[in-house]
Design a protein around this motif. Structure first.
Motif, mmCIF file in Angstrom:
data_model
loop_
_atom_site.group_PDB
_atom_site.id
_atom_site.type_symbol
_atom_site.label_atom_id
_atom_site.label_comp_id
_atom_site.label_asym_id
_atom_site.label_seq_id
_atom_site.Cartn_x
_atom_site.Cartn_y
_atom_site.Cartn_z
ATOM 1 N N ARG A 208 -6.436 3.123 -4.648
ATOM 2 C CA ARG A 208 -6.273 4.373 -3.901
ATOM 3 C C ARG A 208 -5.339 5.256 -4.555
ATOM 4 O O ARG A 208 -5.153 6.215 -4.815
ATOM 5 C CB ARG A 208 -5.974 4.270 -2.421
ATOM 6 C CG ARG A 208 -7.058 3.807 -1.679
ATOM 7 C CD ARG A 208 -7.131 4.209 -0.136
ATOM 8 N NE ARG A 208 -5.964 3.303 0.314
ATOM 9 C CZ ARG A 208 -5.911 1.984 0.746
ATOM 10 N NH1 ARG A 208 -6.858 1.283 0.765
ATOM 11 N NH2 ARG A 208 -4.818 1.735 1.420
ATOM 12 N N LEU B 46 -13.028 1.137 -5.464
ATOM 13 C CA LEU B 46 -12.469 0.312 -4.692
ATOM 14 C C LEU B 46 -11.319 0.747 -3.733
ATOM 15 O O LEU B 46 -10.358 0.536 -3.471
ATOM 16 C CB LEU B 46 -11.604 -0.847 -5.357
ATOM 17 C CG LEU B 46 -12.348 -1.734 -6.335
ATOM 18 C CD1 LEU B 46 -11.702 -2.521 -7.389
ATOM 19 C CD2 LEU B 46 -13.072 -2.690 -5.500
ATOM 20 N N PRO B 47 -12.140 1.609 -2.893
ATOM 21 C CA PRO B 47 -11.254 2.284 -1.868
ATOM 22 C C PRO B 47 -10.355 1.300 -0.914
ATOM 23 O O PRO B 47 -9.444 1.733 -0.131
ATOM 24 C CB PRO B 47 -12.153 3.252 -0.981
ATOM 25 C CG PRO B 47 -13.263 2.522 -1.050
ATOM 26 C CD PRO B 47 -13.425 1.740 -2.588
ATOM 27 N N GLU B 48 -10.798 0.137 -0.671
ATOM 28 C CA GLU B 48 -10.120 -0.800 0.135
ATOM 29 C C GLU B 48 -8.706 -1.325 -0.427
ATOM 30 O O GLU B 48 -7.832 -1.708 0.437
ATOM 31 C CB GLU B 48 -10.892 -1.933 0.639
ATOM 32 C CG GLU B 48 -11.459 -2.921 -0.520
ATOM 33 C CD GLU B 48 -12.815 -2.293 -1.201
ATOM 34 O OE1 GLU B 48 -13.120 -3.110 -2.243
ATOM 35 O OE2 GLU B 48 -12.982 -1.369 -1.072
ATOM 36 N N SER B 49 -8.445 -0.958 -1.667
ATOM 37 C CA SER B 49 -7.498 -1.528 -2.416
ATOM 38 C C SER B 49 -6.293 -0.107 -2.474
ATOM 39 O O SER B 49 -6.628 0.677 -3.031
ATOM 40 C CB SER B 49 -7.561 -1.813 -3.942
ATOM 41 O OG SER B 49 -6.559 -1.959 -4.590
ATOM 42 N N GLY B 50 -5.118 -0.751 -1.770
ATOM 43 C CA GLY B 50 -3.947 0.401 -1.876
ATOM 44 C C GLY B 50 -3.703 0.670 -3.244
ATOM 45 O O GLY B 50 -3.323 1.716 -3.378
ATOM 46 N N ASP C 35 0.783 -1.308 -0.013
ATOM 47 C CA ASP C 35 -0.108 -0.097 -0.047
ATOM 48 C C ASP C 35 0.830 1.352 -0.030
ATOM 49 O O ASP C 35 0.652 2.113 -1.040
ATOM 50 C CB ASP C 35 -0.961 0.106 1.045
ATOM 51 C CG ASP C 35 -2.171 -0.839 0.980
ATOM 52 O OD1 ASP C 35 -2.172 -1.673 0.007
ATOM 53 O OD2 ASP C 35 -2.872 -0.853 1.976
#
Length: 190
Positions: A109, A102-106, A65
């Motif tokens: 982001r 897909l904000p949970e994916s670094g 991330d």
């Protein structure tokens, strides 16, 4: 037209250079192996001299991330600053369809942060969002394999061939800036 392709030695970059060259453009690869380091800015000023368009199809060497966010923000900041200094007229970047969802994916982001830097730069740009490449399906399945079991997401995907991505990216690069986003997926962009 003189075009610099950041990440020009990779899967999409090398194919895009071939397509641009076929159509009479002077397409130059810029990568660490050619003396261009977008993280430090080394070589950017020299390679951008007399350039009309920069195409950024580079990718982070790490998907952790913090590392991927650092790569895309630092690299894009350096490229945009060097482009402004050199008078480049169009910035094109390859990104991912649905990255903002897909904000949970670094990784996603980091791509969203990259796109924001480009949009906020005030320079003419085109963002090309592509779906996953067919060429990566084996490595995706391999990474999801534990013993004899493959554990894949239930998410639907619409893969696209790297050659089709290269064609779409080449067209966007040779065209006028959209100051917006072009989304491509298997044959949707034709």
């Amino acid at each position: 037209m003189k075009i610099v392709v950041i990440g020009g030695t990779g899967l999409i970059g090398s194919r895009t250079i071939a397509k641009l060259t076929e159509h009479g453009h002077e397409a130059v690869s810029a990568s660490p192996s050619s003396g261009v380091n977008t993280l430090t800015g080394e070589g950017l000023a020299d390679v951008l001299t007399g350039v009309d368009v920069v195409l950024d199809v580079s990718n982070s060497p790490s998907f952790e991330d913090a590392a991927v966010l650092d790569f895309f923000t630092r690299s894009t900041t350096n490229i945009l600053a060097a482009e402004k200094e050199a008078g480049v007229k169009h910035h094109v970047a390859l990104s991912v369809v649905g990255s903002q969802n897909l904000p949970e994916s670094g990784y996603m982001r980091a791509k969203v942060a990259q796109e924001k830097l480009i949009r906020d730069s005030g320079e003419p740009y085109t963002l090309v969002h592509a779906t996953q490449f067919f060429e990566f399906v084996n490595s995706i399945a391999g990474a999801a394999t534990v013993g004899q079991d493959v554990h894949l997401s239930h998410a639907l995907i619409q893969p696209i061939a790297a050659d089709d991505v290269a064609t779409a990216v080449a067209r966007a690069t040779a065209g006028e800036p959209l100051n917006g986003t072009l989304e491509i997926a298997r044959r949707d962009w034709r």
